[in-house]
Design a protein around this motif. Sequence first.
Motif, PDB file in Angstrom:
ATOM      1  N   LEU B  36       0.860  -1.181   0.000  1.00 46.96           N
ATOM      2  CA  LEU B  36       0.000   0.000   0.000  1.00 46.96           C
ATOM      3  C   LEU B  36       0.898   1.233   0.000  1.00 46.96           C
ATOM      4  O   LEU B  36       1.967   1.215   0.597  1.00 46.96           O
ATOM      5  N   ALA B  39       2.134   2.434   3.462  1.00 44.41           N
ATOM      6  CA  ALA B  39       2.556   1.443   4.447  1.00 44.41           C
ATOM      7  C   ALA B  39       3.836   0.735   4.023  1.00 44.41           C
ATOM      8  O   ALA B  39       3.800  -0.352   3.464  1.00 44.41           O
ATOM      9  N   ARG B 129      -1.328   8.130  10.045  1.00 50.03           N
ATOM     10  CA  ARG B 129      -2.168   7.510   9.027  1.00 50.03           C
ATOM     11  C   ARG B 129      -3.609   8.030   9.082  1.00 50.03           C
ATOM     12  O   ARG B 129      -4.274   8.152   8.065  1.00 50.03           O
ATOM     13  N   LYS B 130      -4.083   8.321  10.283  1.00 49.64           N
ATOM     14  CA  LYS B 130      -5.462   8.820  10.400  1.00 49.64           C
ATOM     15  C   LYS B 130      -5.579  10.222   9.803  1.00 49.64           C
ATOM     16  O   LYS B 130      -6.574  10.557   9.171  1.00 49.64           O
ATOM     17  N   ASP B 137     -10.582  12.950   3.049  1.00 52.24           N
ATOM     18  CA  ASP B 137     -11.963  12.737   3.438  1.00 52.24           C
ATOM     19  C   ASP B 137     -12.381  11.270   3.338  1.00 52.24           C
ATOM     20  O   ASP B 137     -13.478  10.948   2.899  1.00 52.24           O
ATOM     21  N   GLY B 138     -11.482  10.384   3.739  1.00 53.16           N
ATOM     22  CA  GLY B 138     -11.821   8.961   3.779  1.00 53.16           C
ATOM     23  C   GLY B 138     -11.768   8.261   2.433  1.00 53.16           C
ATOM     24  O   GLY B 138     -12.029   7.071   2.346  1.00 53.16           O
ATOM     25  N   GLU B 140     -10.097   6.473  -0.856  1.00 46.81           N
ATOM     26  CA  GLU B 140      -8.964   5.573  -0.938  1.00 46.81           C
ATOM     27  C   GLU B 140      -7.751   6.268  -1.527  1.00 46.81           C
ATOM     28  O   GLU B 140      -7.864   6.980  -2.516  1.00 46.81           O
ATOM     29  N   VAL B 286       0.029   2.231  15.359  1.00 47.17           N
ATOM     30  CA  VAL B 286      -0.405   0.896  14.938  1.00 47.17           C
ATOM     31  C   VAL B 286      -1.828   0.587  15.354  1.00 47.17           C
ATOM     32  O   VAL B 286      -2.392  -0.412  14.917  1.00 47.17           O
ATOM     33  N   PRO B 288      -5.458   0.056  15.283  1.00 46.02           N
ATOM     34  CA  PRO B 288      -6.435   0.108  14.195  1.00 46.02           C
ATOM     35  C   PRO B 288      -7.661   0.928  14.573  1.00 46.02           C
ATOM     36  O   PRO B 288      -8.399   1.376  13.702  1.00 46.02           O
ATOM     37  N   MET B 289      -7.877   1.132  15.881  1.00 45.79           N
ATOM     38  CA  MET B 289      -9.084   1.811  16.320  1.00 45.79           C
ATOM     39  C   MET B 289      -8.852   3.296  16.608  1.00 45.79           C
ATOM     40  O   MET B 289      -9.752   3.980  17.083  1.00 45.79           O
ATOM     41  N   GLY B 290      -7.645   3.768  16.382  1.00 46.22           N
ATOM     42  CA  GLY B 290      -7.386   5.200  16.562  1.00 46.22           C
ATOM     43  C   GLY B 290      -7.358   5.660  18.009  1.00 46.22           C
ATOM     44  O   GLY B 290      -7.655   6.819  18.293  1.00 46.22           O
ATOM     45  N   ILE B 291      -7.007   4.769  18.927  1.00 51.15           N
ATOM     46  CA  ILE B 291      -6.964   5.156  20.341  1.00 51.15           C
ATOM     47  C   ILE B 291      -5.675   5.936  20.607  1.00 51.15           C
ATOM     48  O   ILE B 291      -4.589   5.508  20.195  1.00 51.15           O
TER      49      ILE B 291
ATOM     50  N   LYS C  37     -14.283   8.776  16.725  1.00 55.56           N
ATOM     51  CA  LYS C  37     -12.941   9.021  16.197  1.00 55.56           C
ATOM     52  C   LYS C  37     -12.951   9.214  14.681  1.00 55.56           C
ATOM     53  O   LYS C  37     -11.891   9.271  14.058  1.00 55.56           O
ATOM     54  N   LEU C  39     -14.058   7.070  12.488  1.00 61.41           N
ATOM     55  CA  LEU C  39     -13.834   5.831  11.755  1.00 61.41           C
ATOM     56  C   LEU C  39     -15.166   5.095  11.593  1.00 61.41           C
ATOM     57  O   LEU C  39     -16.056   5.211  12.432  1.00 61.41           O
ATOM     58  N   ARG C  55     -17.830   4.708   2.615  1.00 65.69           N
ATOM     59  CA  ARG C  55     -16.440   4.894   3.050  1.00 65.69           C
ATOM     60  C   ARG C  55     -15.739   3.580   3.338  1.00 65.69           C
ATOM     61  O   ARG C  55     -14.934   3.478   4.254  1.00 65.69           O
ATOM     62  N   LEU C  59     -14.698  -1.030  10.318  1.00 63.39           N
ATOM     63  CA  LEU C  59     -13.450  -1.566  10.868  1.00 63.39           C
ATOM     64  C   LEU C  59     -13.611  -2.989  11.357  1.00 63.39           C
ATOM     65  O   LEU C  59     -12.823  -3.877  11.038  1.00 63.39           O
ATOM     66  N   GLU C 327      -5.243  -2.805   7.683  1.00 62.64           N
ATOM     67  CA  GLU C 327      -4.921  -2.401   9.044  1.00 62.64           C
ATOM     68  C   GLU C 327      -3.617  -2.981   9.583  1.00 62.64           C
ATOM     69  O   GLU C 327      -3.201  -2.624  10.676  1.00 62.64           O
ATOM     70  N   PRO C 329      -0.170  -3.280  10.857  1.00 56.74           N
ATOM     71  CA  PRO C 329       0.801  -2.223  11.129  1.00 56.74           C
ATOM     72  C   PRO C 329       2.068  -2.347  10.279  1.00 56.74           C
ATOM     73  O   PRO C 329       2.764  -1.355  10.086  1.00 56.74           O
TER      74      PRO C 329
END
Lengths: 152, 351, 351
Positions: B36, B39, B129-130, B137-138, B140, B286, B288-291, C37, C39, C55, C59, C327, C329
Amino acid sequence: MRDRSQEGWEPKIVAFLCRWCSYAGADLAGVSRYQYPPSIRIVRVPCSGRVNAQLILDAFKAGADGVWVSGCHPGDCHYISGNLYARRRFVLLKRFLEFVGLEPDRLHFSWISASEGEGFAEKATEVTEKVRALGPCKRLHKEFDSNQENIW
Amino acid sequence: MVSVNKRITEELRAEAGRLLESGEIAAFLGYCRGSLPYAPRPFVARTAKDAERLIWNSFCVINLANYIPGLLQELDSEHGAGDEISGPKVGVVATGCWSRNIVIQIQEQRFTRERVLIIGVSSRGMVDRKRLHSAVDGMEITGIEEEDHIITLMAGGEGIEVPRWNLIRDNCRTCTRPDPVFFDEMIGEPQGERSIAEPFSQVEEIESLTPDERWEWFQQEISSCIRCYACRNACPLCYCSTCFVDDSRPQWVGKSLNATDTALFHILRAFHCAGRCTDCGTCESVCPMGIKMRLLTKKLQKDLLELYDFEPGLDLETPLPLSTYRQDDPDLDIVSEPAEQDGVRPSRKGG
Amino acid sequence: MDPDARKLLKTDWSHLLSILEERTDEMLILAPSLNEKGLVDWARFRAGERPVLERGLPLNSVKRFCFPQPEELFLFSCRPAEPGAFRLQEPARLEKNTVLFGVRPCDARSIELNRLPYEHDPYFNSRLESLMVIGIPCRETCSTCFCTWTGGGPQGTDGMDAAVWEYDEGVVVQLLSEKGEKFFSSLSATLLSREEFESLFASSFGNLSEDVQNPADLMKQKPLLSCYDAPFWQRVADSCINCGVCTFLCPTCYCFDIQDERLGGQGRRIRYWDSCMFPLFTQHASGHNPRGRKVQRVRNRFMHKLKYFPDRFGPLSCVGCGRCIRECPVNIDIREVLRDLLQVPGEESDS
């Protein structure tokens, strides 16, 4: 869910006490007949340096309303420096737990020697009253969340 | 004009190739192109030919220090174990924070100094990455062109130019030490220490909330955690042979999704990194949930600087703050309410 | 496209959503939505909101609806003095049916694939019974999509109770099961014939490749040990950090572990997600782990999906949703692994 208004609610406080000082201090408080509230559950540890973040958090997870760790005064450690290592850890941990939202009066640290029976009873009372004022601890207390609809 | 990262890529290939060819190192840890555009893939070059695949760009978010101990083990089993000093050597490319993590790994005796050859690169900041995805705007992203100050994102059939700094991660924006502090060779120009006006502003914002608001922030932040442990596994500090999450008697943390278990996991993970975290930001990158779990270690970093004037990984000699003490450390009366304690703090920096 | 389509009902979005809104009290309706977030993930569908369908995939996959994290198997009390102590109790089940709206063909097909290993599993089957899947076939694909390599397709309806075919002016609801028919019983719409439907969609869907390949048969021909011993596994493992992002986001990773949890006097037995990436996976009571090394763990994930599962059940245990690629990493790409496996020489001999 437990509630402060629940009749007869008394705080449950887990106290990790160093066996060389604060634990003996509790003993002395007993034999000297100093009164302190019965809300303290004592866990004897070899040194305050034994107490790590996991132990403290595990007490909250299991339903403690407050946690109190007490060791020897700096300079008096039976193992010379256990409490000095612990001091850094406790300062950092307490600030950190407050950062994620634990109420400041949930977690207490003190230095109490074996000869301070009265001091032990006073601190036990102080800790109990501070925790009582906060009511039952719901943060970090694990419950089975069986109702799947609540997730959504 | 050739961009900085392209020049670094060229020199990295040449130098890693030379080191592998000469046998000075048995393997080189770097990045190669991934499948990608945003990545790149952490990559082990074992031959000079492999080294031609190495790349360097603004998307190298994984801290490569994490791979060194495992790779050394692999090499020992491939080559037959040497001793701790003369065994096969790993070359690695390292930025400021990564090099500091290597210092900590050596201090914690994960491997000896003799077994790593560090090629230092000054970091210009890595991309979040976010932020990248929200810049389009999301949509690809099908291709990326990188220049020194502009990144062009191909999305929806057109190229969207974005100022590079707008995409950079929070930790890189507040980084004061982009240059490697510990290395054998250096590629490219150092940038010097950067002065950041408010390095802890994100932490201070949360500190200023009430306990209830902080708890709500914390719960909200981690609510989407799926417990994949990417933050733990990507971290060069997390190497316990049995992680506390895998202990069963006693079980510190339940294994499934539960609000308390997830909170305990994040608290304990961060606390285990106290005094060792270099704010490399890999945990956050890393997820995936954006925490934004990096704020937790950042808080610890702030307190350690204020209380003990400590920054991790700057040299091999200074002991880690939680494995040492001073008789005159501030006593327990400073445990709470940092705002009121300004007068008694022994800090010389920060604050 | 399914030639046995029972009913094709032409309507518009607002009417379709009003049917969902009518049922939000009696059923738990979930649809892709933007989380706090920013997502896309599954969330409760609320009246007035429009599901986020443009979109990319949510996830999380749909596996948690049949294979929850955790599944409570039973509850027990361990206070000996209490009546009913040590007697097992059924956990409370969600009484409402769950409706998933906006499931893409890959996710819908994953439910069908997971049914194969869970054929006799009462927990999985009872969840499935109370689950309804309203799918939306895809009009476009992402660069990480590869459903057509795995035996599925962007217009597949496997696993759906109803399919919502979008076209520029509205939608056609295709009813595929009794559940679907019942759910949409109050839909007022124009009944379309098969021919009308096909001509309507020639323009909207005609350009998507329906050229489905299914490498499962080729994989079945490959000698197991040659796949197992193939040299490329080390290269894949070099990058891997052994986190659980791929397995936890994967719709068809179904491995679990079982544990008893005790809190005070209450206990429960839970079944929760396990991952072959984790150190406790297949760990024996003796402490030995046949998959103790990173390369063994990585290999297991791909061998299970691409070789063991087809050998045992027929299809690949992969629907090509591309979440693991998107996703991961460190950009491990299952498509490259599949290609490498298909290059493994030799065919299984009959003897």
